[in-house]
Every structure is written in structure tokens, then in C-alpha cells.
Design a protein around this motif. Sequence first.
Motif, short mmCIF file in Angstrom:
data_model
loop_
_atom_site.label_atom_id
_atom_site.label_comp_id
_atom_site.label_asym_id
_atom_site.label_seq_id
_atom_site.Cartn_x
_atom_site.Cartn_y
_atom_site.Cartn_z
N GLU A 79 -7.58 -7.68 12.07
CA GLU A 79 -8.62 -6.92 12.74
C GLU A 79 -8.84 -7.42 14.17
O GLU A 79 -8.98 -6.62 15.10
CB GLU A 79 -9.93 -7.02 11.94
CG GLU A 79 -11.07 -6.20 12.50
CD GLU A 79 -10.79 -4.70 12.43
OE1 GLU A 79 -11.25 -3.97 13.31
OE2 GLU A 79 -10.09 -4.26 11.48
N ARG A 80 -8.83 -8.77 14.33
CA ARG A 80 -9.14 -9.33 15.64
C ARG A 80 -7.95 -9.27 16.59
O ARG A 80 -8.09 -8.98 17.78
CB ARG A 80 -9.60 -10.78 15.46
CG ARG A 80 -10.06 -11.43 16.77
CD ARG A 80 -10.53 -12.87 16.56
NE ARG A 80 -9.44 -13.73 16.13
CZ ARG A 80 -9.36 -14.31 14.96
NH1 ARG A 80 -10.32 -14.09 14.05
NH2 ARG A 80 -8.35 -15.08 14.64
N GLU A 81 -6.75 -9.57 16.10
CA GLU A 81 -5.61 -9.72 16.99
C GLU A 81 -4.76 -8.46 17.11
O GLU A 81 -4.01 -8.33 18.07
CB GLU A 81 -4.72 -10.88 16.47
CG GLU A 81 -5.42 -12.22 16.40
CD GLU A 81 -5.76 -12.73 17.79
OE1 GLU A 81 -5.11 -12.32 18.77
OE2 GLU A 81 -6.69 -13.55 17.90
N VAL A 82 -4.87 -7.53 16.14
CA VAL A 82 -3.99 -6.36 16.16
C VAL A 82 -4.78 -5.07 16.35
O VAL A 82 -4.61 -4.35 17.35
CB VAL A 82 -3.15 -6.28 14.86
CG1 VAL A 82 -2.22 -5.06 14.91
CG2 VAL A 82 -2.34 -7.56 14.67
N PHE A 83 -5.65 -4.76 15.39
CA PHE A 83 -6.32 -3.46 15.42
C PHE A 83 -7.31 -3.32 16.57
O PHE A 83 -7.45 -2.24 17.15
CB PHE A 83 -7.04 -3.22 14.09
CG PHE A 83 -6.10 -3.23 12.92
CD1 PHE A 83 -4.81 -2.71 13.03
CD2 PHE A 83 -6.49 -3.75 11.69
CE1 PHE A 83 -3.95 -2.71 11.97
CE2 PHE A 83 -5.61 -3.75 10.61
CZ PHE A 83 -4.33 -3.24 10.75
N SER A 93 -7.86 -15.56 5.51
CA SER A 93 -8.24 -15.08 6.84
C SER A 93 -7.27 -14.04 7.40
O SER A 93 -7.35 -13.68 8.57
CB SER A 93 -8.32 -16.27 7.80
OG SER A 93 -7.07 -16.94 7.85
N TYR A 94 -6.33 -13.58 6.56
CA TYR A 94 -5.31 -12.68 7.07
C TYR A 94 -5.90 -11.36 7.57
O TYR A 94 -5.59 -10.89 8.66
CB TYR A 94 -4.27 -12.41 5.97
CG TYR A 94 -3.21 -11.40 6.36
CD1 TYR A 94 -2.36 -11.64 7.43
CD2 TYR A 94 -3.06 -10.20 5.65
CE1 TYR A 94 -1.40 -10.72 7.79
CE2 TYR A 94 -2.10 -9.27 6.01
CZ TYR A 94 -1.27 -9.54 7.08
OH TYR A 94 -0.32 -8.62 7.44
N GLU A 95 -6.77 -10.74 6.78
CA GLU A 95 -7.36 -9.46 7.17
C GLU A 95 -8.22 -9.61 8.43
O GLU A 95 -8.19 -8.74 9.31
CB GLU A 95 -8.19 -8.90 6.03
CG GLU A 95 -7.36 -8.52 4.79
CD GLU A 95 -8.21 -7.94 3.69
OE1 GLU A 95 -9.45 -7.88 3.88
OE2 GLU A 95 -7.65 -7.53 2.65
N GLU A 112 -2.53 -22.10 2.56
CA GLU A 112 -3.44 -21.40 1.67
C GLU A 112 -4.53 -20.63 2.43
O GLU A 112 -4.92 -19.53 2.05
CB GLU A 112 -4.10 -22.39 0.70
CG GLU A 112 -3.10 -23.02 -0.28
CD GLU A 112 -3.78 -23.96 -1.23
OE1 GLU A 112 -5.02 -24.07 -1.15
OE2 GLU A 112 -3.09 -24.59 -2.06
N ASP A 113 -5.04 -21.23 3.50
CA ASP A 113 -6.13 -20.57 4.22
C ASP A 113 -5.67 -19.29 4.92
O ASP A 113 -6.49 -18.48 5.34
CB ASP A 113 -6.75 -21.52 5.24
CG ASP A 113 -5.72 -22.05 6.21
OD1 ASP A 113 -4.52 -21.86 5.95
OD2 ASP A 113 -6.10 -22.66 7.22
#
Length: 811
Positions: free
Chosen positions: A794-798, A788-790, A783-784
Motif C-alpha cells: 500500500e505504501r510503496e506501490v499502490f 507487513s507485506y500488505e 517472518e516479519d
Amino acid sequence: MEDPGGGDGGQAAGSPPGNGSCGGGGGSKGKQASPKGREMFKNQRRESEGSVDCPNLEFEYGDADEHGAELSVQGRGWLELEEASQKAYIMRLLDRLEVVNREQRLKVARAILYLAQGTFGECDTEADVLHWSRYNSFLLYQMGTFTAFLELLHMETDNSQACSSALRKPAISLADSTELRVLLSVMYLMVENIRLERETDPSGWRATRETFRTELTFPVRSEEPFALLLFSMITKFCSGLAPHFPMKKVLLLLWKVVLFTLGGFEVLQALKIQKRAELGLPPLAEDSIQVVRSMRAASPPSYTLDLGESQMAPQSSKQRGRRGRKLLTKQDSLDIYNERDLFKNEEPPPEEEEEAGEGESTLDGELDLLERGPLVPPLLSQTPTTERVTFPKGLPWAPKVRQKDIEHFLEISRNKFIGFTLGQDTDTLVGLPRPIHESVKTLKQHKYVSISDVQIKNEEELEKCPMSLGEEEVQETPCEILYQAMLYNLPQYMIALLKILLAAAPTSKAKTDSINILADVLPEEMPITVLQSMKLGIDVNRHKEIIVKSISAVLLLLLKHFKLNHIYQFEYVSQHLVFANCIPLILKFFNQNILSYITAKNSISVLDYPSCTVHDLPDLTAESLEAGDNNQFCWRNLFSCINLLRLLNKLTKWKHSRTMMLVVFKSAPILKRALKVKQAMLQLYVLKLLKIQTKYLGRQWRKSNMKTMSAIYQKVRHRMNDDWAYGNDIDARPWDFQAEECTLRANIEAFNSRRYDRPQDSEFAPVDNCLQSVLGQKLELPEDFYYSYELWLEREVFSQPICWEELLQSH
């Protein structure tokens, strides 16, 4: 009705609490009441320890004692009601079990216990009580009583309030386990009564029995078999988290559940025959159960030295010569003996008595498990008498030869005659003389391929070719289901059983750090009179004997069934028992006067179930308690001794490292003293244990124990090229024992990993290379993740720069 219970587990409802006794048993005396009584006890003990003239014990070894001994537990009468009325009454009782009030639940449970015990208030004879106990047990099961009691048992074992209350108490007594004892007693009575098969049983009972067996074996409502719940209760008790658990009743119920679900020794023999036929192996040469039952006991060995001889002057050379010729005559007479007096005139060497003392110090120095205890002192030998010598009619066992033995024989022969070997080829005999051909022919005629040999060979092939052979088809047998359920906590289960066995052993001394196994036998108020003290002393000894009986039976049944199911399951259990010091523990148990233990009288016959329920109880006196019963021996104690000897044989057979443990702990004098018991089955397993270590005991021991050697020759199965009597075998050379156990452990771990550990990322797992099917799979995400997906994107991809040139270069 304080401690109503079934089976060696307690007296019947309504008997005096804490004074129950079981049928078919006995034990050593409790506290003495008078100087006269103490003197009589000393004389009996002296006679028991000093006399080797033990009568033949008419003991019939089996899965359990007689039915009555194993259960050693108004208005319009229950017996007058129709079956429909009886069922309606049971349903009302079960409905009242669901009330919240604890006292009311206990009252209803005791009413059901009264039914399971045979409604003895309306019966006139013991046979009637046993009949109605069986009838009511089937009726109770058909109405769902066992399931209801199972839920109550789960609730009681998870009762943290009761556990914390018991932990705070300085002394735990019967009152702390009242509810558990009532529940376990009802379940024990149902299992024991339904387990028992009789030809006169109605056909409906047979169907009920199979349904009950299936329910206990295969987890239906829960995720574990019923036996696993009992194992978890044992480990919880030994860990100190639940010191109020009544271990005697838990162990008795566990034994009968294992016996019921897996089967006894007759079932094991039938399963073995069936499995050999399925594997294409030849049938067994004999029925081992029948062979053992037909054996006759031999006279016990003498341990004494002539006092007059020990005080004489040194022998002259002429006398020494005569003595030497006498020993040579013994050596030549392995086949010529009197079966009725097999051990007569056997004299132990002085060094054997010294070894006994050294064995004590070795056990004390090597293992903290064992405490120092005095050995039985050497006795004096009788004057030799002339006996009529008779020839044996035949050996009881067909000789066996292993494939390894044939290969070893051919390897030696080829090296001697042609100078090279051919590995495992046992068919090519070119270049070997004619007598070698005949020898190989004879060996092959007696070749025995065990189920274990086939299983080990199959396991080696599966390890070598996992892809081509594919997955193994494992039958969901009761034994396989139990092993899978026990697998990951099996070491803890074995250690817990051995801890309780150590605490219950008669040679154990009280220690502050040992577990308290007397919580379900000690009353709230300690005895204040001599008679009460004697009763409690008898109860405590009986309590320990029943625990030893149950644990020894459970361990033996598990080992035999696991060995038949798969050899590495057996080896897994065996190795953990060995690592937990099971071998020295059993030797410690036998380091006592076994004859006294087997003839002990720790029972009060007038309080035995069902006798106490239909007869008026007489006034007990110190004299009546001292007299005990009239039984020649205690069934449960002899049963326990045979089980422990069989267990020791299972652990040490074909294991040189474990055989050396027997030698290091000086087991020969301890085991030889057990031959004083004139019971054929017990003597057989003692002689087996002596046979496997004779090559390590030295020539002097063999020369001085020729009658024991003759008994081994007469009673134990022969391996045709086993040089056990002379010590010339290659196995007698120094051995890398640690490497042997490590190799075995690696094989066990490989077996468990291959069959029971099936991780998804295994190197042999199939890989899906289709992009569409991989991307189209639905994955369950926590569920979490959605919250925290967005942030993760942002942190790991963009926010991470992508260096495309490095990606191209890496490919």
C-alpha cells in the motif's frame, strides 16, 4: 594435588603447590637467604657479566626439549588390571564427569589427571612413569576423554560467573583457576604423549595418532579448529575479561597443538622439498637443518679497550702509521682466520659505545613499548696474542642469486657498454664483452628460485586475468584451515601474544596498566619465610621463561608454515607483528646479559616431573636453592633466544624499511653482545642480522669490527653480487619505506580479498538473465515480512503514482 599439571606447566599431582620446576631449565637466583649467599650471587653475576670465556654449549636445537622435560608435570593396582578393566574404569570416570556438582567433577578430573601422569604411585622408576603416562594417554583418547574434556573446557571458558568473580578480586591466585588448570594439564599430557613418535609404538597407536591429529586440525563437532579456541582464550585474557585464565598452560598447549597439527622443523623441510618438486623447481642444494647442526661455535668478541692505552699520551705519527697498517692487514685477512678464535683482539670504536646509549634513548623516545634499561658496560680488551692461522676448508652454504640480481647486473652492464637496456631479458648478451658473458653464466648457475617467487608470480597473473584463469584450487591443508580460521581476528591474536611476551620479558618493569601473567603461579597466601620467598621467586622466573619459550615457538612455527603455504599469508602475519612493535620488543629482550639468561637456574630439580613422583623429596634449604642444578645452560632459555632471533630474521629479510628499524634502534651493539654465547646456531642468526645492516653502519664500524665481518663471511650464506661488506649497493640509498610497506599491504589485501572474500554481488559473478528462472527462485524471507507485506504494498506501490511517460523516455 592443588596444581596438577603437565609439561613445563606445573608439578605432578601431590607435589607442593606453586613450587614446581621443569627439567632442562634454569634461571637467575631467587631472593638470597644470607649475606654469604648474597656475596656469592654477586661474584657469580660479576663473573658472568665480565667474562667472555664462555664454554661451548652442547645444545641441540629442535622442535622441543626431551620428552621428560616437556612433561615437567589403590587396592588392586592400575598396572595389574587387564586392558578391558582399565577401559571400563575410564568409562565410569567419564560418566561421573557429567554430574552437575562442580566439586565432584573436579575430583573425577583429578583422577583422570593422575592416570595421564602415569599412575606414579605404583611406579618405581622415572622410565616407568613416562611409559605409563604414554600408555594411559593413548587409552584415554581411545575412550573419548579428550572430547569430554573439550566440552568441559568450553563450559569453563564461557563461565561468566567465574570471570565476574575474578574481576571483583583485588588479587588473583592459583585458587581462581583450579578447574581450568586441571583440564588443560590433562589435555597437554595427551597431546604431548600422543604427538611423540617412537619406532617401538604399536601399529594401533600410529592410527590413533593420525586420528587425533585430524581431530585437532579439522573442525568436526565445532566450527573452528582447537587452536582457535586457545587463541580466543588468549585474547579474552589480554582484554581483561578473564584475568584468571592460566596463560602459561594455555600457551604451552597451543604450542604443542600447533607443533602436532602443522609439524615441526623436520616436517617443514620435507614439505618444502615436496612442494618444490610439485612446482617443477630444482632440489635444494643442501639440508639447512644438517648444515646448522654441523657448524662450530666461534669465540666471542671482546668489547674492551686497554686501560693502559686509554691513559697514554696522544700517539705519534709513526705509531698511528703502524696502527693503520694493522687495520689494513685485518681488511686483507677476511679469508685467513683461526676458527677457534674468530673474534679475538677485536676492538670496538668509541662511537659504538656511544651508539649503545643513543639506541636506548631512541627506543625510549620512539616507542612507549620499551622502557629505559642500562646496557652492559663496555669491557676491556685483552692483549693481542699470536695465533696459528688456518685456512677454511670450505663455506657451509651454496651461494644463491635471485632473478632480480641477474636483471640488475645486466641493466648496469648494458647501460655501460651499449647505452640502453632490455628490461627483464636475461638471455640477449649481444654487444657485451666476453667477461660479462662469463659473469652471467656463473650467476645463472647459482640462480635460486624460491617457492615464494612462484607464488607471487601466480598471484600477479590471477589479478591480471581473473576470468580466463578461473578460480584457484586451494588445497585444504592443516595450515590453510588454520589460516582461514584465524584470518579475521589475526591482528588481535598477534597483539595479544606480544603483550604477554612483553610482560614476561626479563627486562620488563612492572607497570600498573600491564597484564598480570602471574595469576596461575601466585598462591593465596604470600610467603612469610625466606625459604618460601626463594621458592616463589624461582617459580615466578621459571613461569616467565616458559611463557617466553611457548610464544617464541608458536610465532616461529606459524611464520614458517604460513610462508610455505603462501607467501602472502606469511606477509600478513609479519606485517601485523611489525605494526605491533615486535622488532623493538625483541631487541628489548636481548638488551640484557644474555649469557646470564641462558645459564640461569630457575628450577628446583628435586621437584621436576617425573623425578618428584618416585623419589623421596629432601628438605629444601636456602643453600640448595642457591646451588640450583648442574646443567651447563637452560635449554628453554637458549631455545627461546634462538627462536626470537629467527623470528627477527623472518621479519626483516629483504625488507629495507624493517632493516632500517634495526639501524634506527641501534641494534648492532645489542646483537653483537649476544655473540658471547658460544652456540653455533645462535651466532648464525645474530650474524645474519648484523650482515643485513652493515652497509648502513658506516665504514668506521666495519673497519673496527673486521673479526665480526670475517665471521659473517664464514658462516652466513653468500649472495654473489651482494655488496654488503662495502655499502656500495643501490639499496643503501634513501628509500621510501612507507611506500614499500603500503605496496606490500595492498598486495596482501588483494590476495585475502580474492581468495577468502567471495561476495555474491561481485562484478565477476555470473548473472542469470532468464526471467522465468529468476521469478521461479525460492527466497527465504524473514517472518516479519509476512505481517507487513500488505502495508508495504500500500505504501510503496499502490499509493505511489506511476509516470509512464518518464519510464518510456528513460528507455
